[in-house]
Design an enzyme around this catalytic site. Sequence first.
Site, PDB file in Angstrom:
ATOM      1  N   ARG A 145      -3.013  -7.442  -6.447  1.00  0.00           N
ATOM      2  CA  ARG A 145      -2.538  -6.240  -6.805  1.00  0.00           C
ATOM      3  C   ARG A 145      -3.085  -5.660  -8.133  1.00  0.00           C
ATOM      4  O   ARG A 145      -3.300  -6.302  -9.255  1.00  0.00           O
ATOM      5  CB  ARG A 145      -1.260  -6.077  -7.013  1.00  0.00           C
ATOM      6  CG  ARG A 145      -0.411  -5.061  -7.776  1.00  0.00           C
ATOM      7  CD  ARG A 145      -0.131  -3.996  -6.475  1.00  0.00           C
ATOM      8  NE  ARG A 145       0.380  -2.663  -7.448  1.00  0.00           N
ATOM      9  CZ  ARG A 145       1.638  -2.450  -7.259  1.00  0.00           C
ATOM     10  NH1 ARG A 145       2.485  -3.150  -6.569  1.00  0.00           N
ATOM     11  NH2 ARG A 145       2.039  -1.237  -8.020  1.00  0.00           N
TER      12      ARG A 145
ATOM     13  N   ARG B  68      -2.437   0.153  -2.508  1.00  0.00           N
ATOM     14  CA  ARG B  68      -2.426  -1.220  -3.271  1.00  0.00           C
ATOM     15  C   ARG B  68      -2.281  -2.341  -1.988  1.00  0.00           C
ATOM     16  O   ARG B  68      -1.813  -2.021  -0.908  1.00  0.00           O
ATOM     17  CB  ARG B  68      -0.878  -1.252  -3.823  1.00  0.00           C
ATOM     18  CG  ARG B  68       0.324  -0.846  -2.941  1.00  0.00           C
ATOM     19  CD  ARG B  68       1.204   0.237  -3.677  1.00  0.00           C
ATOM     20  NE  ARG B  68       1.071   1.109  -4.534  1.00  0.00           N
ATOM     21  CZ  ARG B  68       1.731   1.532  -5.329  1.00  0.00           C
ATOM     22  NH1 ARG B  68       2.887   1.197  -5.540  1.00  0.00           N
ATOM     23  NH2 ARG B  68       1.253   2.558  -6.342  1.00  0.00           N
TER      24      ARG B  68
ATOM     25  N   ASP C  23       3.038  -4.413  -2.602  1.00  0.00           N
ATOM     26  CA  ASP C  23       4.057  -3.911  -3.348  1.00  0.00           C
ATOM     27  C   ASP C  23       5.359  -4.445  -3.020  1.00  0.00           C
ATOM     28  O   ASP C  23       5.854  -4.409  -1.558  1.00  0.00           O
ATOM     29  CB  ASP C  23       4.132  -2.107  -3.186  1.00  0.00           C
ATOM     30  CG  ASP C  23       4.825  -1.635  -4.423  1.00  0.00           C
ATOM     31  OD1 ASP C  23       5.059  -1.881  -5.205  1.00  0.00           O
ATOM     32  OD2 ASP C  23       5.098  -0.419  -4.209  1.00  0.00           O
TER      33      ASP C  23
ATOM     34  N   ASP D 132       9.312  -4.236  -3.937  1.00  0.00           N
ATOM     35  CA  ASP D 132      10.646  -3.611  -4.637  1.00  0.00           C
ATOM     36  C   ASP D 132      11.873  -4.139  -4.396  1.00  0.00           C
ATOM     37  O   ASP D 132      12.189  -4.544  -3.245  1.00  0.00           O
ATOM     38  CB  ASP D 132      10.486  -2.200  -4.452  1.00  0.00           C
ATOM     39  CG  ASP D 132       9.029  -1.554  -4.804  1.00  0.00           C
ATOM     40  OD1 ASP D 132       8.687  -1.747  -5.898  1.00  0.00           O
ATOM     41  OD2 ASP D 132       8.573  -0.350  -4.101  1.00  0.00           O
TER      42      ASP D 132
END
Length: 166
Positions: A88, A97, A100, A102
């Site tokens: 990343r 990207r 990711d 989250d």
Amino acid sequence: MKAQAEIEVYIGLGSNLEQPEAQIKSARKEIAALPQVAECAFSSLYRSAPMGPQDQPDYVNAVMKITTDLSPMALLHALQEIENRHGRVRARRWGERTLDLDILLYGDQHIVQPDLIIPHIGIAERAFVLYPLEEIAGSDLVIPGQGTLAQLLAACPLNGLCRLPA
Ligand code: ROI
């Protein structure tokens, strides 16, 4: 032996570079293998148009449910290490990207710290989060401070989101 897992946590996964489906699948395994983490559920993979600059590839997104007794910050750091192992790099804001990860929800907690906001910011506007979340959590799920998932879904069009064949 894994430590006792306590808090239910939902994690959003996204990728639009370097074989996104493979990125998401290997990230799933790496998250499940973290100490003090147990996987509970994993959504289908979904294809979604980019939110942000449009001159980037479509994304593959998914949502994973785990239980953990890692603190929010310890979990965040563990996820950031996985992102970094996937190469990343942060080039432009809201840009492409490789991976990711989250933290979407951490139990029913509201967390506001300089580098960690939970529920994840923008969750209500993100079809690529809400629909996979519904698949594994059901629409009665309460998003702290924002109502039920059913209410958020009613205000969030699919925006071309489509479920990929298994
Ligand atoms: N857009 C889509 N469709 N899916 C994502 O996971 C995603 N992640 C992001 C931004 C750049 C905001 N756009 C996205 O971080």
